[in-house]
Enzyme design. Structure first.
Site: not given
Length: 263
Positions: A166-168
């Site tokens: 999700g926040d890669l």
């Protein structure tokens, strides 16, 4: 604790490296919203069922303690192993689009309430809430709303919920032990192309090797490269909210590409 070394701060949180009384090295994060720390811990434990993440040693309202990750090198072999592991993590799946814990990106809350399909989730839980927070000209807002309206046709073939970080971005991949170790997740059931688009947004070492190994393990749907700007709309909006108009041009270029591809 035997010793504590200060590592600075990030998004209002204090970061430390410590050695516990039993000799274990740990990473300690303090400050910020207690819900954000617990959300991060829940996401790490969930992702850790399928990929390498730091062990959650302790989580409380005022701190998150993780096992220390020794630094390694982003070699081609490590990148390929990471690509395969990332594909397996996505394939582990999720009960639906969303998560049973509150979402956070940096210290910004995100709604993880489930939705019926990914276009609905992405529009109503990710893009529109951050569009309302961003200080953008009215014409930009209208264009982004048009892109949202075209999400069902722009999103490509339907896929089941993937287990996503999700926040890669590259800073949330630590190279250690011959692979990439995931940290700081905004984990939820989402679309697997979102993680790959985030990796591409700011670049990552040996990105081509990661993608090639990923596709060997789990082939992507036709047209996924053309959908990268679509999946970058949310992280770019987050950056506009956090850092202001310096990211506006990048955001609007992505919007333009989404609108063009959906015609």
């Amino acid at each position: 604790m035997r010793s504590v070394d200060d590592l600075g701060s990030s998004h209002g949180r204090r970061l430390q490296r410590a050695v516990l009384d039993d000799g274990r090295e740990v990473f300690v994060k303090t400050g910020g919203a207690p819900e954000a720390l617990r959300s991060e811990a829940a996401g790490l434990r969930w992702l850790g069922e399928a990929i390498t993440v730091p062990e959650v040693v302790e989580v409380a309202d005022d701190r998150l303690v993780l096992a220390w990750v020794p630094a390694g090198q982003p070699s081609p072999a490590a990148a390929e192993r990471f690509g395969r592991e990332l594909a397996r993590m996505h394939r582990a799946g999720a009960p639906g689009f969303g998560a049973p814990w509150p979402g956070f990106i940096a210290d910004l809350p995100m709604d993880n309430t489930s939705a019926g399909d990914w276009p609905e989730f992405y529009a109503t839980r990710r893009i529109l809430p951050f569009l309302r927070q961003a200080s953008l000209p009215a014409e930009d807002v209208r264009l982004i709303e048009r892109a949202v309206e075209r999400l069902p046709e722009a999103a490509g073939p339907l896929e089941p919920p993937a287990r996503v970080h999700g926040d890669l971005w590259s800073g949330n991949v630590l190279w250690s032990g011959g692979t990439g170790v995931l940290i700081d997740p905004a984990a939820h059931g989402g679309h697997r192309e979102t993680d790959l688009a985030m990796l591409a947004l700011f670049g990552v070492p040996h990105q081509d090797r990661i993608l090639a190994a990923y596709e060997e393990e789990s082939p992507l749907a036709d047209g996924w490269r053309e959908r990268v700007p679509l999946h970058q709309l949310h992280p770019l909006l987050v950056h506009v909210v956090l850092f202001g108009g310096s990211y506006r041009d990048s955001l609007m270029r992505a919007v333009s590409r989404v609108l063009s591809s959906a015609r």
